[in-house]
Scaffold this active site. Structure first.
Site, mmCIF file in Angstrom:
data_model
loop_
_atom_site.group_PDB
_atom_site.id
_atom_site.type_symbol
_atom_site.label_atom_id
_atom_site.label_comp_id
_atom_site.label_asym_id
_atom_site.label_seq_id
_atom_site.Cartn_x
_atom_site.Cartn_y
_atom_site.Cartn_z
ATOM 1 N N ARG A 1 1.303 -0.961 0.177
ATOM 2 C CA ARG A 1 -0.240 0.351 -0.432
ATOM 3 C C ARG A 1 0.779 1.136 0.248
ATOM 4 N NH1 ARG A 1 -1.954 0.357 5.503
ATOM 5 N NH2 ARG A 1 -0.539 2.458 5.634
ATOM 6 N N HIS B 1 -3.869 3.856 4.704
ATOM 7 C CA HIS B 1 -5.012 3.652 4.371
ATOM 8 C C HIS B 1 -6.010 3.521 3.778
ATOM 9 C CE1 HIS B 1 -7.735 0.003 5.903
ATOM 10 N NE2 HIS B 1 -8.091 0.772 7.210
ATOM 11 N N TYR C 1 4.274 5.370 11.280
ATOM 12 C CA TYR C 1 4.454 4.229 11.357
ATOM 13 C C TYR C 1 5.252 3.443 10.412
ATOM 14 C CZ TYR C 1 0.379 2.912 9.067
ATOM 15 O OH TYR C 1 -0.989 3.653 7.850
#
Length: 396
Positions: free
Chosen positions: A289, A293, A302
């Site tokens: 990805r 998100h 993160y």
């Protein structure tokens, strides 16, 4: 963003080596299982390397015409352009939320083009490329994210179910539908899309069990994009995801999710297997990805930039473009025409979204009970009075 606007990337060879099996060493007190990243090449099906070189696989092959190859490129570029426009519209306040597919175009276009018209698709909320392959107008995908409808298309018109927000529940719906197809005696297949995070849901485990026991004609297509929001895959599983199928009694396969040719070949074979009565199969599309998100997420909190940059070198569109150029299957004039088409698509999406009418506030009370209901009638009256209070306030 299209491939034309993507910065030049470093090329790294990703398909040349496979992990070799080793005898298990005695476990140490604080030892942990090997992370899936260490087994990235373990049984990875790949037909097109990150450098755009065509390779063969002993079990999966595909033979496409020049036109079909160009069509796959066009599909991915236009899907990426639509996705980028939707992200921009959300940033401008035109959409409430958006889940980007950036980086996952090959997994979706490859699997989507493997489907027959009579096959049925159960998506999550990120399958914009699959929707494109099923003929769903891209602008219809945006109504839900703008808050003007609950899905802007008829699922039966394109055999493409409405987007599912509840994580993993669509795998159960797909399994039940496949069992129905089986009882009807049809030779069509069903495919269910979900992510690596959804693979931890109980619904997915239940769907695996039922589909295996009833030999349902369903393909489970897991897009392992490495991150379940902020949780990496190694926090969810001790083995590669495709190996989970073995415990339920059906096969699983890991495919290079950034290789549109491999995704097409593997999905086509899995669907044919399901149609012929051999039961379910799990496909793990190992991809990444590239964006957040959703637009409410900040991946920089993160995720390391070095990780993203390494995957940029495996860009699905860039590798197919390189292959088309090197083999003489497409020229610059063709790429320019696709780029112009993508800009036209972006403009149309902007215009349609901004012109979407607001929904009827009272429509939420319709289509619930066929013969009406006293409580719903009472709630409708209360809500109508509440809405009217704003009009009275403005007039005063």
């Amino acid at each position: 963003m299209t491939v034309e606007s993507t910065a030049a990337r470093k090329t790294t060879r990703g398909g040349g080596k496979r992990a070799t099996a080793k005898k298990a060493a005695p476990a140490k007190k604080k030892a942990v299982a090997a992370a899936p990243a260490e087994a990235e090449q373990d049984q990875l099906v790949q037909l097109l390397t990150p450098e755009g070189e065509r390779v063969e696989h002993p079990e999966y092959s595909i033979d496409l015409s020049d036109e079909e190859l160009r069509g796959l490129y066009r599909d991915m570029v236009l899907t990426r352009r639509f996705d980028a426009e939707a992200t921009t519209l959300q940033r401008q306040g035109e959409l409430g939320l958006w889940a980007s597919l950036l980086g996952q175009e090959a997994a979706q276009i490859g699997s989507g083009r493997a489907l027959r018209d009579d096959d049925y698709v159960f998506p999550t909320y990120r399958e914009h490329g699959v929707a494109w392959c099923r003929g769903v107008d891209p602008t219809n995908l945006l109504g839900m994210f703008r808050g003007v409808n609950n899905g802007g298309w008829d699922p039966n018109s394109n055999n493409f179910h409405l987007y599912t927000i509840v994580i993993g529940s669509q795998t159960l719906h797909a399994t039940g539908y496949a069992m129905g197809v089986q009882k009807d005696g049809a030779d069509s297949a069903v495919i269910a899309y979900f992510g690596d995070g959804a693979s931890s849901q109980g619904d997915v485990a239940e769907s695996f069990t039922f589909s295996a026991v009833y030999n349902a004609p369903v393909v489970f297509f897991c897009q392992n994009n490495q991150w379940a929001i902020s949780e990496p895959t190694e926090k969810q599983t001790r083995v590669p995801l495709y190996q989970r199928a073995r415990g339920y009694g059906f096969p699983g396969v890991r495919v290079d999710g950034n290789d549109v040719l491999a995704c097409l070949a593997v999905t086509r074979a899995a669907l044919e297997r399901a149609r012929s009565g051999e039961g379910p199969m799990l496909i793990e599309a190992f991809t990444y990805r590239m964006g957040a998100h959703t637009t409410s997420d900040d991946p920089t909190r993160y995720r390391r930039d070095e990780e993203r940059e390494a995957w940029e070198a495996k860009d699905p569109i860039l590798r197919l473009r390189t292959y088309l150029l090197n083999e003489g299957f497409a020229d610059q004039a063709y790429f320019d025409s696709v780029e112009e088409e993508s800009e036209s698509l972006g403009k149309r999406v902007r215009e349609v979204v901004r012109a979407m009418p607001d929904p009827d506030n009272m429509a939420i009370f319709e289509n619930i009970y066929a013969d009406g209901h006293a409580l719903v009638d009472e709630e409708r009256a209360q809500f109508a009075a509440y809405q009217a209070s704003f009009v009275d306030a403005e007039e005063n």
